[in-house]
Design an enzyme around this catalytic site. Structure first.
Site, mmCIF file in Angstrom:
data_model
loop_
_atom_site.group_PDB
_atom_site.id
_atom_site.type_symbol
_atom_site.label_atom_id
_atom_site.label_comp_id
_atom_site.label_asym_id
_atom_site.label_seq_id
_atom_site.Cartn_x
_atom_site.Cartn_y
_atom_site.Cartn_z
ATOM 1 N N ASP A 1 -0.982 -2.445 12.811
ATOM 2 C CA ASP A 1 -0.500 -2.989 11.541
ATOM 3 C C ASP A 1 -0.332 -4.503 11.679
ATOM 4 O OD1 ASP A 1 1.406 -3.965 9.522
ATOM 5 O OD2 ASP A 1 1.514 -1.862 8.942
ATOM 6 N N ARG B 1 0.843 -1.187 0.000
ATOM 7 C CA ARG B 1 0.000 0.000 0.000
ATOM 8 C C ARG B 1 0.881 1.240 0.000
ATOM 9 N NH1 ARG B 1 -4.700 1.305 4.247
ATOM 10 N NH2 ARG B 1 -3.080 1.122 5.780
HETATM 11 N N1 URA Z 1 -3.695 -2.678 7.516
HETATM 12 C C1 URA Z 1 -3.383 -3.040 8.782
HETATM 13 O O1 URA Z 1 -2.490 -3.853 9.010
HETATM 14 N N2 URA Z 1 -4.065 -2.462 9.790
HETATM 15 C C2 URA Z 1 -5.050 -1.567 9.592
HETATM 16 O O2 URA Z 1 -5.652 -1.111 10.557
HETATM 17 C C3 URA Z 1 -5.372 -1.224 8.252
HETATM 18 C C4 URA Z 1 -4.678 -1.786 7.240
#
Ligand code: URA
Length: 206
Positions: free
Chosen positions: A197, A101
């Site tokens: 995360d 991302r």
């Molecule tokens: N990815 C993650 O690991 N945690 C989140 O809260 C959103 C995306």
């Protein structure tokens, strides 16, 4: 269809994962166990075919799984859900989709794709612990559709309403399974209350 899999064991284990003091080993173990508990529900409607077998006592006409099942973890956090599901679905094959991302745009970018041969006719289960904006999930669904997949389900641990909506709008025929539907996304794209995360917590990075 959105299905939130409510079960006291799932709730308890997810609560342990959400705690900020939950360490890497416990986080991974709980994720593995929840994925196993979810496997029961996400496989409930798998088609069966009739087979003739011999038991040690007599011939017997019975049933076995009729379709190939392809598990598709979105790297890297999706890897944390593979063993729990694969251990319970004996015929599973495992594809991989690598997406990251962009921290600013939150847009997904592909860096790796590898599939088994039978994706077109298989039941495809895309796994990723966090359904946040839905960007990665939609990109992964687009990718398996390009491989010819028709029977696709998305299996996540925690979802945000924004992500669920994005997937439902882009791919209304894909069934979404969650262990919990949380409140919202924050301005950084994290699920609130969420668990932080997932990739970092699974692999002990950061
Ligand atoms: N990815 C993650 O690991 N945690 C989140 O809260 C959103 C995306």
């Amino acid at each position: 269809m959105l299905k939130v899999l409510e079960h006291p064991l799932i709730t308890h284990k997810l609560t342990q994962m959400r705690r900020k003091e939950c360490g890497t080993k416990d986080f991974r173990a709980n994720l593995d166990e929840i994925a196993g508990l979810m496997a029961y529900e996400i496989s409930r409607d798998l088609p069966l075919r009739t087979v003739d077998i011999e038991t040690p006592v007599s011939p017997y006409t019975t049933k076995e799984l009729a379709k190939d099942i392809v598990l598709v973890p979105i790297l890297r956090a999706g890897l944390g859900m593979v063993n729990g599901i694969a251990n319970l679905i004996p015929t599973v094959k495992i594809a991989h989709i690598g997406l990251y991302r962009d921290e600013e745009t939150l847009e997904p970018h592909t860096y790796f794709e590898k599939y088994p041969k039978n994706v077109k006719d298989a039941v495809v289960m895309i796994v990723d612990p966090m359904l946040a904006t839905g960007g990665s999930a939609n990109a992964a669904i687009d990718m398996v559709k390009k491989q010819g997949a028709k029977n696709i389900r998305l299996v996540c641990l925690v979802g945000a309403p924004e992500g669920v909506k994005a997937v439902e709008e882009a791919h209304p025929e894909v069934d979404i399974y969650l262990a919990a539907l949380d409140e919202k996304l924050n301005e950084h794209g994290y699920i609130v209350p969420g668990l932080g995360d997932a990739g970092d917590r699974i692999f002990g990075t950061k």
